[in-house]
Motif scaffolding. Sequence first.
Motif, PDB file in Angstrom:
ATOM      1  N   LYS A  18       6.109   9.757  -8.639  1.00 16.16           N
ATOM      2  CA  LYS A  18       5.679  10.967  -9.345  1.00 16.16           C
ATOM      3  C   LYS A  18       6.877  11.802  -9.827  1.00 16.16           C
ATOM      4  O   LYS A  18       8.012  11.565  -9.423  1.00 16.16           O
TER       5      LYS A  18
ATOM      6  N   TYR B  12      -6.766  10.283 -13.344  1.00 15.60           N
ATOM      7  CA  TYR B  12      -7.309  10.926 -12.137  1.00 15.60           C
ATOM      8  C   TYR B  12      -8.732  11.446 -12.381  1.00 15.60           C
ATOM      9  O   TYR B  12      -9.157  12.402 -11.729  1.00 15.60           O
TER      10      TYR B  12
ATOM     11  N   HIS C 130     -11.226  12.779  -9.844  1.00 17.79           N
ATOM     12  CA  HIS C 130     -11.057  14.101  -9.225  1.00 17.79           C
ATOM     13  C   HIS C 130     -11.383  15.249 -10.185  1.00 17.79           C
ATOM     14  O   HIS C 130     -11.063  16.400  -9.899  1.00 17.79           O
TER      15      HIS C 130
ATOM     16  N   PHE D 121      -8.484  21.198  -7.340  1.00 15.96           N
ATOM     17  CA  PHE D 121      -7.056  20.981  -7.576  1.00 15.96           C
ATOM     18  C   PHE D 121      -6.770  20.174  -8.847  1.00 15.96           C
ATOM     19  O   PHE D 121      -5.619  19.877  -9.148  1.00 15.96           O
TER      20      PHE D 121
ATOM     21  N   LEU E 282      -3.173  19.185 -10.546  1.00  5.71           N
ATOM     22  CA  LEU E 282      -2.783  17.774 -10.458  1.00  5.71           C
ATOM     23  C   LEU E 282      -2.315  17.268 -11.828  1.00  5.71           C
ATOM     24  O   LEU E 282      -1.256  16.639 -11.942  1.00  5.71           O
TER      25      LEU E 282
ATOM     26  N   ARG F  29      -0.227   1.890   0.846  1.00 11.28           N
ATOM     27  CA  ARG F  29      -0.753   3.161   1.352  1.00 11.28           C
ATOM     28  C   ARG F  29      -0.098   3.521   2.692  1.00 11.28           C
ATOM     29  O   ARG F  29       0.159   4.689   2.978  1.00 11.28           O
TER      30      ARG F  29
ATOM     31  N   MET G 214       3.338   4.836   2.007  1.00 13.93           N
ATOM     32  CA  MET G 214       3.284   6.165   1.389  1.00 13.93           C
ATOM     33  C   MET G 214       3.088   7.263   2.421  1.00 13.93           C
ATOM     34  O   MET G 214       3.692   8.329   2.314  1.00 13.93           O
TER      35      MET G 214
ATOM     36  N   THR H 109      -1.622  12.020   2.311  1.00  7.25           N
ATOM     37  CA  THR H 109      -1.537  12.797   1.064  1.00  7.25           C
ATOM     38  C   THR H 109      -0.696  14.060   1.246  1.00  7.25           C
ATOM     39  O   THR H 109       0.126  14.391   0.402  1.00  7.25           O
TER      40      THR H 109
ATOM     41  N   ARG I 188       6.209   9.761   1.880  1.00  5.63           N
ATOM     42  CA  ARG I 188       5.862  11.177   1.693  1.00  5.63           C
ATOM     43  C   ARG I 188       6.518  12.057   2.751  1.00  5.63           C
ATOM     44  O   ARG I 188       6.959  13.168   2.447  1.00  5.63           O
TER      45      ARG I 188
ATOM     46  N   ASP J 285       0.846  18.761  -3.514  1.00  4.49           N
ATOM     47  CA  ASP J 285       0.848  18.502  -4.964  1.00  4.49           C
ATOM     48  C   ASP J 285       2.031  17.607  -5.346  1.00  4.49           C
ATOM     49  O   ASP J 285       1.851  16.580  -6.002  1.00  4.49           O
TER      50      ASP J 285
ATOM     51  N   ASN K 216       3.851  15.205  -4.136  1.00  6.83           N
ATOM     52  CA  ASN K 216       3.873  14.314  -2.969  1.00  6.83           C
ATOM     53  C   ASN K 216       4.435  12.921  -3.262  1.00  6.83           C
ATOM     54  O   ASN K 216       4.082  11.946  -2.608  1.00  6.83           O
TER      55      ASN K 216
ATOM     56  N   VAL L  15       4.552  10.020  -4.503  1.00  6.77           N
ATOM     57  CA  VAL L  15       4.035   8.713  -4.919  1.00  6.77           C
ATOM     58  C   VAL L  15       2.510   8.713  -5.027  1.00  6.77           C
ATOM     59  O   VAL L  15       1.827   9.489  -4.359  1.00  6.77           O
ATOM     60  N   HIS L  16       2.046   7.802  -5.857  1.00  6.02           N
ATOM     61  CA  HIS L  16       0.621   7.457  -5.920  1.00  6.02           C
ATOM     62  C   HIS L  16       0.482   5.995  -5.550  1.00  6.02           C
ATOM     63  O   HIS L  16       1.349   5.181  -5.866  1.00  6.02           O
ATOM     64  N   GLY L  17      -0.647   5.643  -4.929  1.00  7.10           N
ATOM     65  CA  GLY L  17      -0.968   4.237  -4.702  1.00  7.10           C
ATOM     66  C   GLY L  17      -2.457   4.022  -4.794  1.00  7.10           C
ATOM     67  O   GLY L  17      -3.234   4.855  -4.308  1.00  7.10           O
TER      68      GLY L  17
END
Length: 141
Positions: free
Chosen positions: A11, A51, A54, A59, A63, A87, A90, A93, A104, A112, A114, A116-118
């Motif tokens: 990110k 995303y 969501h 949020f 995001l 995950r 990572m 969250t 993380r 917010d 954080n 990385v995404h997976g």
Amino acid sequence: MAIERTLSIVKPDAVAKNVIGKIYQRFEDAGLKIVAARMVHLSAREAGQFYAVHKDRPFFSELVEFMTSGPVMIQVLEGEGAIAKNRELMGATDPKKAAPGTIRADFADSIDANAVHGSDAPETAAVEVAFFFPGMNIYSR
Ligand code: RTP
Ligand code: MG
């Protein structure tokens, strides 16, 4: 366990901190192979679509704002149980709740920003890989 592919994003906060390589090292040390990668500065439309699950959460606008605040590094990771393994690497969250030694815990600043995404499941992994690498050859190795 089956060989899987998962979508990973470094990110904007982690790209800005210049730790792409340190994060890639963790993937490789865990036996995950980087089989596709591209750096992108997402538009609000792309971040919102990505995303979309969501979109009704409180949020969501933060995001999208965060994910468009700078370039991101997007990659496909391949390996045994790649989705769950990524995950695990990572961590949770919220970095305050992430286990020591996770990406993380070590690189994220807030829930917010954080790092990385997976992808979280085989179905979402397939959709997310196709979203960022549409119609592209990805080479298993
Ligand atoms: P990601 O999708 O980015 O890998 O993160 P995740 O699965 O761990 O968490 P998810 O529930 O999918 O949420 C996506 C991103 O939205 C932000 N978020 N903020 N303020 C909040 O309560 C909250 N909850 C989620 C996080 O930045 C999270 O990564
Ligand atoms: Mg998620």
